[in-house]
Design a protein around this motif. Sequence first.
Motif, PDB file in Angstrom:
ATOM      1  N   ARG A 157     123.841  21.860  60.788  1.00 60.94           N
ATOM      2  CA  ARG A 157     122.624  21.281  61.351  1.00 60.94           C
ATOM      3  C   ARG A 157     121.446  21.992  60.688  1.00 60.94           C
ATOM      4  O   ARG A 157     121.456  23.217  60.558  1.00 60.94           O
ATOM      5  CB  ARG A 157     122.543  21.469  62.862  1.00 60.94           C
ATOM      6  CG  ARG A 157     123.627  20.761  63.640  1.00 60.94           C
ATOM      7  CD  ARG A 157     123.334  20.760  65.134  1.00 60.94           C
ATOM      8  NE  ARG A 157     124.493  20.278  65.871  1.00 60.94           N
ATOM      9  CZ  ARG A 157     125.167  20.986  66.759  1.00 60.94           C
ATOM     10  NH1 ARG A 157     124.777  22.206  67.051  1.00 60.94           N
ATOM     11  NH2 ARG A 157     126.218  20.472  67.365  1.00 60.94           N
ATOM     12  N   GLU A 196     122.225  16.403  61.315  1.00 62.43           N
ATOM     13  CA  GLU A 196     123.568  16.931  61.564  1.00 62.43           C
ATOM     14  C   GLU A 196     124.537  16.243  60.607  1.00 62.43           C
ATOM     15  O   GLU A 196     124.472  15.024  60.412  1.00 62.43           O
ATOM     16  CB  GLU A 196     123.989  16.665  63.009  1.00 62.43           C
ATOM     17  CG  GLU A 196     125.362  17.209  63.366  1.00 62.43           C
ATOM     18  CD  GLU A 196     125.690  16.984  64.837  1.00 62.43           C
ATOM     19  OE1 GLU A 196     125.810  17.979  65.573  1.00 62.43           O
ATOM     20  OE2 GLU A 196     125.815  15.808  65.242  1.00 62.43           O
ATOM     21  N   ASN A 251     120.281  14.165  64.513  1.00 64.36           N
ATOM     22  CA  ASN A 251     120.799  14.704  65.762  1.00 64.36           C
ATOM     23  C   ASN A 251     119.736  14.773  66.849  1.00 64.36           C
ATOM     24  O   ASN A 251     119.966  14.348  67.983  1.00 64.36           O
ATOM     25  CB  ASN A 251     121.371  16.104  65.520  1.00 64.36           C
ATOM     26  CG  ASN A 251     122.173  16.620  66.699  1.00 64.36           C
ATOM     27  OD1 ASN A 251     123.049  15.927  67.202  1.00 64.36           O
ATOM     28  ND2 ASN A 251     121.875  17.829  67.159  1.00 64.36           N
ATOM     29  N   ASN A 295     130.399  17.110  66.129  1.00 64.71           N
ATOM     30  CA  ASN A 295     129.257  16.222  66.325  1.00 64.71           C
ATOM     31  C   ASN A 295     128.784  16.346  67.770  1.00 64.71           C
ATOM     32  O   ASN A 295     129.539  16.084  68.708  1.00 64.71           O
ATOM     33  CB  ASN A 295     129.630  14.766  66.034  1.00 64.71           C
ATOM     34  CG  ASN A 295     130.064  14.563  64.594  1.00 64.71           C
ATOM     35  OD1 ASN A 295     129.548  15.213  63.691  1.00 64.71           O
ATOM     36  ND2 ASN A 295     131.008  13.671  64.376  1.00 64.71           N
ATOM     37  N   GLU A 296     127.536  16.703  67.940  1.00 56.79           N
ATOM     38  CA  GLU A 296     126.996  16.957  69.273  1.00 56.79           C
ATOM     39  C   GLU A 296     126.628  15.649  69.977  1.00 56.79           C
ATOM     40  O   GLU A 296     126.236  14.667  69.345  1.00 56.79           O
ATOM     41  CB  GLU A 296     125.749  17.827  69.140  1.00 56.79           C
ATOM     42  CG  GLU A 296     125.134  18.262  70.448  1.00 56.79           C
ATOM     43  CD  GLU A 296     123.953  19.196  70.225  1.00 56.79           C
ATOM     44  OE1 GLU A 296     123.817  20.161  70.997  1.00 56.79           O
ATOM     45  OE2 GLU A 296     123.180  18.965  69.290  1.00 56.79           O
ATOM     46  N   THR A 352     123.953  13.772  72.208  1.00 52.99           N
ATOM     47  CA  THR A 352     122.541  13.858  72.567  1.00 52.99           C
ATOM     48  C   THR A 352     122.135  12.585  73.309  1.00 52.99           C
ATOM     49  O   THR A 352     122.925  11.637  73.432  1.00 52.99           O
ATOM     50  CB  THR A 352     121.649  14.048  71.327  1.00 52.99           C
ATOM     51  OG1 THR A 352     121.894  12.985  70.402  1.00 52.99           O
ATOM     52  CG2 THR A 352     121.923  15.391  70.665  1.00 52.99           C
TER      53      THR A 352
END
Length: 411
Positions: A68, A86, A119, A156-157, A159
């Motif tokens: 990131r 990201e 991201n 992978n976040e 959000t």
Amino acid sequence: MMKKRNMIPYLALSSAALATPSAVLAQSGDPMVIAEGLTLDPLFDARLAYEHVDQPLSDADALTLRTRAGLELASETGLSFLVESEATLGIINDFNDTIASNGIEPFSIVADPQNIELNRIQLKYTRKGKGSVTVGRQRINIDDQRFVGSVGWRQNEQTFDAVRGSVTTLKSLTLDATYAISQRTIFGGDAGAREAFDGDFVFLGVGLDAGPDTLKGFAYLLDFAPGQPVSLSSSATYGLRATARLPITQGLALDLVGSYAVQKAYKANPGKYSVDYIAGSIGTSFSGFDLVLGYESLGSDGVGNRFQTPLATLHKFNGWADMFLSTPPAGLQDSYVSLRKKVDLFGGFTASATYHEFGSDSGSMDYGTEFDSALDFKISVIAVGLKYAKYDADSFAVDTEKFWLRLGYSF
């Protein structure tokens, strides 16, 4: 196996930090003053993750690199703007990345698909001691992340496209409210309908902080838009969460945590049901050890309706093997004991172990047991994490073993 993708954008995004002035990097990411009352703060986070999965009919080996990179421009007036990319690159790809377009694969699932995305992009205004408002694509972690979280364990976040506000001016009383229109999932840009789930999502919290004791009322209203895979899962959840510290003797106290919630069908969900959530834990510390005894129940009405938390950081709960990311139709009961120790040797490390016993909420079914363990430490500026999970299904599902090694660096 993951699809082949053009990785030039990945390399461009990953190298964003290299374009940051060397003077800034020399200060390990400290904000750089660019004008009177104005700072520019570089953001960088990299994680190399290896995951091995062993199941009776399949296995998996995944080595992925996630980066990131971004910038935050902040004014002394309390206004700030943040943007962050990201990117996840597959290095060893012997795993099912969950992307349907890749076809049926002979590997177990590791939900870290190759991905490039925006991201976060957010505008925030903060008044010290008063509260804050954040607008845009943002990370949202509420309380212990049981109902809303960023799923930080995966590469992978998760959000949310949302507006979130908090008020802290009322002494020990805190108000927190969020309205979101999109859940940006961990599955990435090639996941089709699962890339993001849209709708109208409202998160409300009212908290009372009285020293070591807290009480919070909350509501999570999830109205998923029609036509999505989750469109019939809309729900309204209302509950209370409390924490308290109970002194026993000099140097010994019990830390108590308890939650209760009720969940019902909401908006597009045609169901008529009401199911309960109950959680509680007792923790204490002695001789440097932290011990926690806990219980959690995600209820069922006996005909398939059960308590679900689709926006949560699910890996934190009900075992690291991730066998209960979706609550079984008969509900879930999880009784567990956890032991943790921080050791100040070799620069310091933390070791932990947890044992779970799983069963149904209705029907008296045995879902098996699980043993989890972890070791975390740092080597210079590199954070190292080792984790192991062993799930014994007892005929409910499949026996599963998982092992992780993760190396992380951030500033």
